[in-house]
Design an enzyme around this catalytic site. Structure first.
Site, PDB file in Angstrom:
ATOM      1  N   GLU A 176      44.678 -40.340  30.800  1.00 48.89           N
ATOM      2  CA  GLU A 176      44.765 -40.212  29.342  1.00 48.89           C
ATOM      3  C   GLU A 176      46.216 -40.024  28.930  1.00 48.89           C
ATOM      4  O   GLU A 176      47.009 -39.458  29.694  1.00 48.89           O
ATOM      5  CB  GLU A 176      43.909 -39.015  28.892  1.00 48.89           C
ATOM      6  CG  GLU A 176      44.013 -38.619  27.445  1.00 48.89           C
ATOM      7  CD  GLU A 176      43.393 -39.619  26.493  1.00 48.89           C
ATOM      8  OE1 GLU A 176      43.980 -40.708  26.364  1.00 48.89           O
ATOM      9  OE2 GLU A 176      42.354 -39.296  25.868  1.00 48.89           O
ATOM     10  N   ARG A 218      54.184 -48.541  19.805  1.00 47.83           N
ATOM     11  CA  ARG A 218      53.839 -48.665  21.217  1.00 47.83           C
ATOM     12  C   ARG A 218      54.986 -49.297  22.006  1.00 47.83           C
ATOM     13  O   ARG A 218      55.085 -49.128  23.215  1.00 47.83           O
ATOM     14  CB  ARG A 218      52.569 -49.509  21.384  1.00 47.83           C
ATOM     15  CG  ARG A 218      51.309 -48.874  20.801  1.00 47.83           C
ATOM     16  CD  ARG A 218      50.061 -49.607  21.289  1.00 47.83           C
ATOM     17  NE  ARG A 218      48.872 -49.268  20.516  1.00 47.83           N
ATOM     18  CZ  ARG A 218      48.091 -48.218  20.731  1.00 47.83           C
ATOM     19  NH1 ARG A 218      48.404 -47.375  21.696  1.00 47.83           N
ATOM     20  NH2 ARG A 218      47.019 -47.994  19.988  1.00 47.83           N
ATOM     21  N   ASP A 251      44.647 -33.503  22.748  1.00 48.20           N
ATOM     22  CA  ASP A 251      44.919 -32.730  21.531  1.00 48.20           C
ATOM     23  C   ASP A 251      44.004 -31.505  21.518  1.00 48.20           C
ATOM     24  O   ASP A 251      44.313 -30.485  22.116  1.00 48.20           O
ATOM     25  CB  ASP A 251      44.700 -33.618  20.308  1.00 48.20           C
ATOM     26  CG  ASP A 251      45.320 -33.033  19.048  1.00 48.20           C
ATOM     27  OD1 ASP A 251      45.429 -31.797  18.956  1.00 48.20           O
ATOM     28  OD2 ASP A 251      45.703 -33.804  18.150  1.00 48.20           O
ATOM     29  N   PHE A 259      53.236 -34.702  15.726  1.00 53.51           N
ATOM     30  CA  PHE A 259      52.674 -36.029  15.957  1.00 53.51           C
ATOM     31  C   PHE A 259      53.727 -36.894  16.626  1.00 53.51           C
ATOM     32  O   PHE A 259      54.781 -37.164  16.058  1.00 53.51           O
ATOM     33  CB  PHE A 259      52.232 -36.674  14.643  1.00 53.51           C
ATOM     34  CG  PHE A 259      51.320 -37.854  14.849  1.00 53.51           C
ATOM     35  CD1 PHE A 259      49.950 -37.678  14.888  1.00 53.51           C
ATOM     36  CD2 PHE A 259      51.834 -39.120  15.038  1.00 53.51           C
ATOM     37  CE1 PHE A 259      49.100 -38.753  15.105  1.00 53.51           C
ATOM     38  CE2 PHE A 259      50.999 -40.211  15.253  1.00 53.51           C
ATOM     39  CZ  PHE A 259      49.621 -40.022  15.286  1.00 53.51           C
TER      40      PHE A 259
END
Length: 224
Positions: free
Chosen positions: A134, A200, A138, A187
């Site tokens: 992963e 990305r 969060d 974030f």
């Protein structure tokens, strides 16, 4: 964080000025700072790979990548695991790769609901050692849903590797087996982590600023 050895970035950690590193020009006005440079990410993954190879030993395993953000971490982690095996022929083992998608975010906000995509046909995991890969944990609730699904397949063992774990008061308490970095509640984008499918292509892990959130919001990306 307890029970895991990882690099912990404190809440007051500011990262690096964008001027110190190279970032794509189209993102320069959308980033607050570089939280973790790409070189440090690679060095940390190399150590995680060694830990994974040591723990699995001579046992084959199935790597299950959580898309989309986990694909780059998966590729780099597995390549470094293979390097570990090359230097230790006694523990050289085969591994398989498959993919799954979990959806719980819209923009920078959690929807509170977990959508699991691509879980059909996971019966091949029965009696196998599974390494879930992963990008970021969060609250941990999404991963707990996935682990419940995997347990239904009756695997031999399941371990979770997450490159990042976010420090948040909303955490369910879930702890991955392998963690690269524990980060503040910010974030982040880059290294395949996205904001509405952008960033990305950014090699460093950066903190997105408010202008970036607005610029790459769903209503505005239709115009890009």
């Amino acid at each position: 964080m307890t029970g895991n050895s990882c690099i912990v970035l404190p809440d007051d950690y500011k990262g690096y000025n964008l001027e110190f590193f190279s970032v794509p020009r189209h993102y320069e006005d959308s980033l607050e700072s570089i939280l973790i440079p790409s070189g440090l990410i690679q060095d940390r993954i190399e150590r995680l790979a060694r830990d994974v190879a040591t723990d699995f030993g001579s046992e084959p395993f199935a790597a299950l990548c959580v898309l989309k953000g986990g694909y780059k971490f998966l590729a780099d982690l597995l390549e470094k695991i293979k390097q570990c095996y090359r230097f230790n022929s006694e523990n050289s083992v085969p591994f398989s790769v498959d993919f799954i998608r979990l959806q719980s975010y819209e923009g920078d906000c959690s929807t509170g609901k977990v959508k699991v995509l691509g879980v059909d046909g996971l019966s091949f995991l029965q009696n196998k050692n599974v390494l879930v890969v992963e990008d970021i944990i969060d609250t941990g609730k999404t991963m707990q849903v996935l682990l419940e699904i995997l347990e239904e397949q009756k695997p031999k063992s399941v371990k979770v590797a997450s490159l990042f774990v976010k420090r948040t008061t909303l955490s369910s308490g879930f702890q991955p087996d392998y963690v690269g970095f524990e980060i503040p509640n910010k974030f982040i984008v880059g290294y395949a982590l996205d904001y509405n499918e952008y960033f990305r292509d950014l090699n460093h892990v950066c903190v997105i600023n408010e202008h970036g959130k607005e610029k790459y919001s769903k209503k505005n990306t239709k115009l890009l």
